[in-house]
Design a protein around this motif. Structure first.
Motif, mmCIF file in Angstrom:
data_model
loop_
_atom_site.group_PDB
_atom_site.id
_atom_site.type_symbol
_atom_site.label_atom_id
_atom_site.label_comp_id
_atom_site.label_asym_id
_atom_site.label_seq_id
_atom_site.Cartn_x
_atom_site.Cartn_y
_atom_site.Cartn_z
ATOM 1 N N GLU A 362 0.842 -1.190 0.000
ATOM 2 C CA GLU A 362 0.000 0.000 0.000
ATOM 3 C C GLU A 362 0.876 1.238 0.000
ATOM 4 N N THR A 363 1.638 1.327 -1.024
ATOM 5 C CA THR A 363 2.471 2.513 -1.241
ATOM 6 C C THR A 363 2.034 3.127 -2.561
ATOM 7 N N LEU A 364 2.570 4.308 -2.797
ATOM 8 C CA LEU A 364 2.219 4.946 -4.070
ATOM 9 C C LEU A 364 2.686 4.087 -5.234
ATOM 10 N N LEU A 422 12.139 4.517 -10.897
ATOM 11 C CA LEU A 422 12.110 5.875 -10.375
ATOM 12 C C LEU A 422 11.636 5.951 -8.928
ATOM 13 N N LEU A 423 10.714 5.073 -8.548
ATOM 14 C CA LEU A 423 10.059 5.232 -7.255
ATOM 15 C C LEU A 423 10.481 4.210 -6.212
ATOM 16 N N GLU A 425 12.471 2.378 -3.627
ATOM 17 C CA GLU A 425 13.603 2.751 -2.786
ATOM 18 C C GLU A 425 14.180 1.501 -2.158
ATOM 19 N N GLU A 427 15.866 -0.850 0.330
ATOM 20 C CA GLU A 427 15.793 -0.813 1.800
ATOM 21 C C GLU A 427 17.178 -0.741 2.404
ATOM 22 N N VAL B 119 10.356 0.574 3.867
ATOM 23 C CA VAL B 119 10.312 2.025 3.668
ATOM 24 C C VAL B 119 9.153 2.636 4.445
ATOM 25 N N LEU B 120 8.031 1.986 4.347
ATOM 26 C CA LEU B 120 6.853 2.483 5.069
ATOM 27 C C LEU B 120 7.111 2.456 6.573
ATOM 28 N N TYR B 148 2.555 11.812 0.801
ATOM 29 C CA TYR B 148 2.517 10.464 0.228
ATOM 30 C C TYR B 148 3.695 9.683 0.754
ATOM 31 N N THR B 152 3.495 6.263 1.974
ATOM 32 C CA THR B 152 3.684 5.274 0.923
ATOM 33 C C THR B 152 5.102 4.775 0.829
ATOM 34 N N GLY B 153 5.956 5.252 1.699
ATOM 35 C CA GLY B 153 7.315 4.733 1.680
ATOM 36 C C GLY B 153 8.173 5.329 0.588
ATOM 37 N N ILE B 154 7.798 6.458 0.056
ATOM 38 C CA ILE B 154 8.611 7.075 -1.002
ATOM 39 C C ILE B 154 9.121 8.423 -0.499
ATOM 40 N N ASN B 155 10.417 8.555 -0.584
ATOM 41 C CA ASN B 155 11.005 9.828 -0.211
ATOM 42 C C ASN B 155 10.415 10.924 -1.095
ATOM 43 N N ARG B 158 12.390 11.986 -3.978
ATOM 44 C CA ARG B 158 12.415 10.981 -5.043
ATOM 45 C C ARG B 158 11.166 11.074 -5.903
ATOM 46 N N LEU B 159 10.027 11.269 -5.250
ATOM 47 C CA LEU B 159 8.769 11.365 -5.982
ATOM 48 C C LEU B 159 8.790 12.603 -6.895
#
Lengths: 427, 958
Positions: A362-364, A422-423, A425, A427, B119-120, B148, B152-155, B158-159
């Motif tokens: 449930e991430t972008l 791109l998205l 990351e 760990e 990440v989250l 987000y 959502t675990g995104i820096n 970065r987004l």
């Protein structure tokens, strides 16, 4: 009972048609670049020269060219003069030449009015002609054939062929889509039965670029394929058929490789590679292998990189791929003689990320990936995504058309890979 | 799921570190310790155990270099405890289940962590101040992305970078209205290449046209070549005719002329041939004859001129001089030298006389000057009169002695004055000593005082009796008497000693007074002697008797002046002596010069006598030596002119003889040719007539021969023009039948036609060559091949670029859709929860967290009065409070909807003021029943506040 004789059956020469595969040639310059370009430009002529050399080598009685000798109705002086020259050469060796025109070089358009030697016979457009082949005054075969009057021939020309009684050996020369193969343009469509019913002993067909023997005997129905591959879809060995006809015996087919430049694709996985040097070494070794396998023949090679690994980000975002390509080209090109030309490195690699699992998060990124998967089946979303690309298709038509379903799916897949690049990351 | 214990084997600064289950019972659990105690390391360790040590930015490797490792205990909602261990170089994970089974990563992630991504987890459940503060530095358009990121675990960076990358990538490749983008340029290039290909594909038709044109041109070229050949042949014939016509015409004329000459030949030619040699000789001498004839006239004129000149020169010499007297004169160089010798002698003699006269004059003048000088010196010497009878040396020594006497007198007077003062001093001192003796005598202390005290003591004893007081009084008086007695004795002894010393000193002074009186007597006697001597010297020096030392310097200066005068006088006397000697010498010289002058005059008289004798001997007039030289020059010139006159007369005679002989020979030849004779005057003309006769005869003979030769040459020439004997006949016939004008006219016509056909042919050749070149180019052209190749290259590039653009565009569209989905499905509940937390955390200043409609990527907080503030405009502390609220709400959201997980907060409240810190702790209090909270801090006041507000806490100190 027929005499023993032999002939060579070739088709789809596409003389003077361009060879794709060097869209980025700027990193090699000077005589090396010109050598590559010249050989690629002349490869169809070289293939014809090789066919003529085989005719002379095997001392065949005649040569049959089953359509698409030229790449277009407007043939081009160079192509016509070259064909005339080789016909004259074959005439010097007493070899007849029978030529039919196909959908590419249909019998209309600009052409030179050349004085052709007497050993060449052109089949009429839209009508079946027949020419006897004699040896020492005795007819050994009769050649039937028909040329295209225009590009889009939808008539079943096979029905026009009818063997005359008393023919010692009948050869039908036809450029057609036999059997209605969907992957080929459907010109002069016909069924196998139509061909069988015409009573020919040998059907010298053209139009399909991949060699194929539709029927081994009674009659023998053959697509020799294109004698020179010109793009990745025409990769592999290309040539023509030497047909030996013995009195009463079966027709013997021998494939002769006549291509001067060969296309090849190599898939390489980056899974176990850590640094760029690993990839460079691997590709270098592959090219050396190819050069050895195709000794004496120039090769154009496309690398498809697959797999997921740490090397992916360098390949995707840096200049690693182009740098490696440049290095390889410098190593494998020469100012003259055969070359090995690494055409491109296609990166179908990905991050070391589990796309399936990432799509469930449930991430972008997870939302994006799940949307991408949904786009494979959801027509509304699919159309929405297609709409985002329509501006280019309008502007670039007819050079760019709307992607087919399969291509669109590939694009979605690449887009998802890019999104993960791109998205995602680490760990 | 919550933590129920841990053990760190190796991780950063932590080694063999254990937290037992009891430590985790608190709600919240506080890990308290100073900086670098290992709080953040402990949080990193827990994350590392759950998701791997690689993802931890800190250096997890322990100091000893061993692989990081350890385990934690996780307790699920059912109370089951799982041991999660990660160790080894590769960080291998082992999950030990309550039943003893062992599982790996998949079990941990899916069964214990509810699928949460690392990440989250790091962004929501494990937050440090750094993560919190990242938000405040972001630009406003990135705030939404950070939200987000938080969920959502995104820096967020970065987004934002991803969105920018996609947008820029697509824009660089294609723009519907652009021209410079890759795809736009490729499309333009393809269009241009296609146009070129279409043009090149028309080559075969052009080839056919060229072939037909070429054939027509070659036929025309062939016809033109043939016609040109015919014209060239006729032109050649005409050129022969034109070339031959000139010689042919001349040949005709020559023949006629030759015939005429032969007819005119006569018999006179024979006579001319007989006299040819004589005429030739006369002709060759003619010029010589004429020259000599002319020279006779010139010699006559010259002779007349010389005679007049001789007459003038003789007149210049004086009367009586003629040719006979001049010619015998001896005018050789020796005579000139002798005359010059006499002239030199006369000059030298006169010079000597002048010198002697000058010498006498100078000597007389110098002698007079010397006499005058002697007179002056004598006058000066007279001025130095003798003064006194004492010499300067005596005067000087007396003066020096007087000086010494005066000095000695002053010295003695000074000493004497001192002695007298000394005597006075001794007297005074003697008086003082006398007084001292008296004083010493008076200063002696009497013995009665002792006795007085003794008496007083005795009296007291007596008075007081034999009691202690009497004894004491007696003893006191005795003691005092004794003391005083001793002191008096000592004093008197000292006075006696002093008296003795003073007396001794008085004696010494008395002796000294006696000695001083004796010395004063001696000195007074010396003074008297000095005074006597002084009187003597002043008298000798003629000084006043009262002469003092002050006058001594004046006397010395006087003496020096006298010395200088004496010296000057001596110098004058020396000068006088020298002058006198010079005078004597001058007088001697004057005498010698007078004698010399007389000798010179004698010598001059003798020389005059010699010269007169010389003139007489040589027959010369009596002139001076200088005039004699001029006379001799005139006589020489006259004699030279006379000689020239004689030579002129002889030459004239020789010329007249030759001329007469020539005329005689000429007349005899003329007579032979029957011509009239002549005299000297017309002889030249006759000779010319005879020569002309010969020339005319020769000319006729030459012309005849030349004409014959020329006729032969012309025939040969015509033969060469015609090319053969037969052709010559034909040529001669055509020459006879046609005219030059007709030939020229025909030649012009041919040339004109040749010129036109040449130009035409040249153009044809050029056209044919051009068409051939074009044909070869068409036959060998690769241009179409190249253009097609170029098109394929461009299409390949286009396909590649289009694919790239599509991927970018699709990816961008998918990203946009994903963001919309997030905003639609997730964000509202998160913000709603965040609004519940923001009020207490900000002390009631804000009570809502919202995203405005139409701008989902912006975050704002709302005050109770409705006023909104953008996140970017918040202060540092307020922004941290907003984002803490957001994270806690996201954690709550996730835990309530997906999986409950512990929350770890690393000193996230350091920027909070006390009021808001209390509010934040209250929020913690609300959360702790639902979430296990691990709070890491190094601040004592935070710990105290938590202890006060949340009594259920536990604390671990590091």
């Amino acid at each position: 009972m027929s005499e023993e004789f032999s002939f060579i059956h070739a088709a789809d020469l596409h003389l003077d048609s361009p060879f794709s595969g060097f869209e980025q040639c700027g990193d090699v310059d000077g005589p090396e670049k010109e050598n590559v370009l010249r050989q690629l430009r002349n490869c169809t002529f070289d293939a014809l020269d090789n066919i003529v050399a085989e005719c002379i080598r095997y001392q065949v009685d005649f040569l049959v060219l089953s359509g698409d000798v030229y790449d277009s109705g407007d043939r081009g002086m160079r192509a016509e003069l070259h064909l005339k020259k080789v016909v004259e050469k074959l005439g010097e060796h007493g070899i007849l030449v029978f030529i039919a025109y196909g959908n590419h070089d249909y019998d209309r358009g600009n052409r030179a009015r050349l004085s052709w030697p007497s050993n060449v016979y052109f089949f009429s457009a839209g009508e079946v002609d027949c020419f006897p082949v004699t040896r020492q005054g005795k007819e050994i075969a009769r050649i039937y054939g028909i040329s295209y009057p225009c590009r889009d021939v939808q008539e079943n020309y096979a029905l026009r062929f009818k063997r005359q009684p008393g023919d010692p050996f009948a050869v039908g020369v036809l450029h057609c889509n036999a059997g209605g193969a969907a992957e080929h343009a459907n010109y002069a469509p016909c069924k196998i039965e139509n061909l069988i019913n015409a009573g020919m002993d040998y059907w010298a067909l053209g139009h399909v670029h991949t060699r194929e023997v539709l029927r081994g005997s009674g009659p023998c129905i053959v697509y020799p394929g294109i004698p020179q591959g010109r793009n990745p879809r025409e990769a592999g060995e290309k040539g023509c058929y030497l047909v030996n006809v013995s009195g009463g015996g079966p027709v013997e087919l021998t494939f002769l490789s006549v291509d001067s430049v060969r296309w090849t694709e190599i898939n390489v996985s980056i899974d176990d590679m850590q640094v760029e040097e690993d990839l460079l070494k691997h590709l270098d070794a592959e090219l050396r292998r190819v050069a050895g396998d195709f000794s004496g023949r120039s090769v154009v090679c496309r690398f498809n990189l697959t797999g997921r690994g740490s090397l992916h980000s360098y390949l995707r975002h840096g200049s690693t791929a182009s740098d490696i390509l440049t290095e390889l080209r410098r190593n494998f090109t020469a100012a003259e003689g055969p070359f090995v030309w690494p055409e491109s490195i296609r990166c179908c690699t990905g991050q070391p990320v589990d796309i399936e699992n990432a799509g469930r998060e449930e991430t972008l990124l997870g939302d994006l990936l799940s949307l991408g998967k949904e786009a494979y089946a959801n027509e509304d979303l699919r159309q929405q995504l297609r709409d985002s690309m329509v501006s280019l298709e309008k502007r670039a038509s007819p050079h760019v058309s709307s992607p087919g379903e399969e291509e669109f799916n590939e694009l979605i897949e690449e887009a998802l890979d890019l999104a993960a690049d791109l998205l995602w990351e680490e760990e | 799921m919550k933590l129920a214990g841990l053990h760190v084997q190796n991780y950063g600064v932590l080694q063999d570190f254990t937290l037992e289950r009891e430590c985790f019972c608190g709600a919240p659990m506080i890990i308290y310790g100073p900086n670098e105690a290992g709080k953040s390391t402990l949080m990193s360790f827990i994350r590392g155990i759950l998701f791997g040590f690689k993802g931890e930015g800190r250096k997890p490797v322990p100091v000893d270099g061993a692989a990081p490792g350890g385990w934690i205990y996780l307790e699920d909602s059912a109370g089951q405890v799982f041991r999660v261990q990660r160790s080894g170089k590769r960080g291998k994970l082992v999950v030990e289940l309550p039943g003893g089974e062992k599982e790996g990563e998949g079990y941990l992630k899916n069964n214990l962590l509810g699928g949460v991504s690392p990440v989250l987890f790091k962004n929501v459940f494990s937050v440090g101040i750094d993560e919190l503060r990242k938000m405040e530095d972001l630009k406003k358009e990135e705030v939404s992305a950070h939200i987000y990121g938080a969920g959502t675990g995104i820096n967020p960076d970065r987004l934002a970078r991803a969105a920018s990358y996609l947008q820029n990538g697509a824009r660089d490749l294609y723009n519907p209205r652009g021209r410079k983008q890759v795809i736009n340029q490729l499309l333009d290039n393809i269009k241009e290449t296609e146009r070129k290909i279409r043009q090149l594909e028309r080559e075969p038709a052009r080839y056919r046209e060229l072939k037909e044109d070429l054939s027509g041109l070659e036929e025309k070229q062939k016809n033109l070549n043939r016609r040109q050949k015919e014209l060239q042949q006729r032109k050649k014939q005409l050129e022969s005719l034109l070339n031959a016509r000139g010689p042919w015409l001349k040949m005709q004329n020559t023949r006629a002329r030759l015939d005429d000459i032969q007819a005119k030949s006569t018999a006179a030619g024979n006579e001319i041939e007989s006299q040819r040699a004589a005429i030739k000789a006369l002709g060759s001498e003619k010029n010589l004859f004429l020259e000599k004839k002319q020279k006779i006239s010139e010699e006559e004129a010259r002779l007349e001129q010389l005679e007049a000149q001789v007459k003038e020169q003789l007149a210049d010499l004086g009367p009586g001089w003629d040719e006979e007297k001049v010619l015998p004169l001896d005018l050789f160089l020796a005579l000139y030298r002798q005359v010059e010798g006499y002239e030199e002698k006369f000059s030298k003699c006169r010079e000597n006389i002048n010198q002697a006269e000058q010498h006498v004059k100078y000597c007389s003048r110098d002698a007079a000057a010397c006499k005058k000088d002697l007179g002056d010196i004598d006058k000066k010497l007279d001025a130095f009169a003798a003064k006194g009878d004492i010499s300067l040396q005596e005067k000087e020594s007396a003066l020096e002695e007087l000086n010494g006497i005066l000095q000695e007198r002053e010295r003695l007077q000074t000493v004497l004055h001192g002695d007298r003062q000394r005597s006075d001093d001794l007297n005074s001192r003697k008086e003082f000593i006398e007084r001292s003796l008296e004083d010493l005598q008076n200063s002696r202390k009497p013995a009665w005082t002792c006795l007085f005290f003794a008496a007083v003591g005795g009296a007291a004893f007596y008075v007081l009796g034999f009691n202690p007081a009497g004894f004491i009084s007696f003893a006191g008086g005795a003691v005092l008497a004794l003391v005083l007695g001793l002191r008096c004795k000592k004093w008197n002894d000292a006075v006696s000693a002093r008296q003795e010393q003073v007396r001794e000193e008085r004696k010494k002074i008395s002796r000294e007074q006696e000695q001083l009186e004796h010395a004063v007597g001696n000195k007074e006697e010396d003074l008297n002697n000095i005074e006597y001597r002084k009187q003597e010297l002043t008298c000798k020096l003629d000084f006043s008797p009262g002469f003092t030392r002050e006058e001594l310097n004046h006397a010395r200066r006087e003496l020096e002046r006298e010395k200088r005068k004496q010296l000057e006088k001596e110098q004058l006397e020396n000068q006088k002596e020298k002058t006198r000697k010079v005078l004597e010498q001058l007088q001697n010289e004057l005498k010698c010069a007078g004698e010399k002058q007389e000798e010179c005059m004698e010598e001059l008289n003798q020389l005059n006598s010699e010269w007169q004798n010389f003139c007489r001997e040589k027959g010369l007039p009596q002139l001076g030596p200088r005039d004699m030289t001029a006379f001799l020059n005139l006589a020489g010139k006259a004699r030279e002119t006379i000689n020239k006159m004689k030579l002129c007369r002889e030459e004239k005679s020789r010329l007249e003889e030759y001329v007469n002989n020539y005329v005689q020979r000429l007349n005899s030849t003329a007579a032979a040719l029957q011509k009239e004779t002549t005299g000297i005057e017309n002889a030249g003309e006759l000779a010319a007539v005879l020569e002309k006769l010969v020339e005319e005869h020769d000319e006729v003979m030459n012309t005849q021969k030349q004409l014959q030769d020329w006729l032969e040459e012309t025939r040969e020439h015509l033969l060469s023009i015609a090319g053969g004997a037969g052709a010559l006949d034909k040529l001669l016939a055509e020459l006879d039948q046609t005219s030059r004008e007709e030939n020229n006219e025909e030649m012009d016509d041919i040339n004109e036609e040749l010129k036109k056909s040449g130009e035409h042919l040249e153009q044809l050749n050029k056209d044919i060559a051009e068409k051939n070149v074009e044909l070869r180019e068409l036959e060998n052209s690769e241009e179409l091949s190249r253009a097609r190749q170029q098109k394929v290259v461009l299409e390949e590039q286009l396909a590649y670029s289009v694919r790239q653009w599509r991927v970018y565009t699709l990816c961008s569209a998918l990203l946009s859709a994903a963001r919309q989905k997030y905003e639609r499905e997730r964000q509202p509940s998160v913000l709603k929860k965040a609004s519940l937390y923001i009020e207490p955390v900000t002390g009631g200043r804000y009570n809502r967290v919202i995203t405005p409609v139409g701008a989902p990527d912006q975050l704002e907080v709302e005050q109770p009065a409705g006023e909104r503030v953008k996140a970017g405009d918040l202060s540092r502390g307020a922004a941290n409070q907003l984002y803490l609220s957001l994270r806690l709400s996201l954690a709550r959201h996730y835990s309530s909807t997906v999986w409950p997980l512990p929350v770890m907060l690393d000193d996230v409240m350091v920027d909070f003021d006390p009021g808001r810190l209390a509010g934040a702790v209250n929020i913690l209090k609300k959360i702790t029943p639902h979430h296990q909270v691990l709070f890491f801090t190094c601040h004592k006041h935070v710990l105290d506040l938590i202890a006060e507000v949340i009594p259920e806490y536990t604390c671990v100190s590091l």
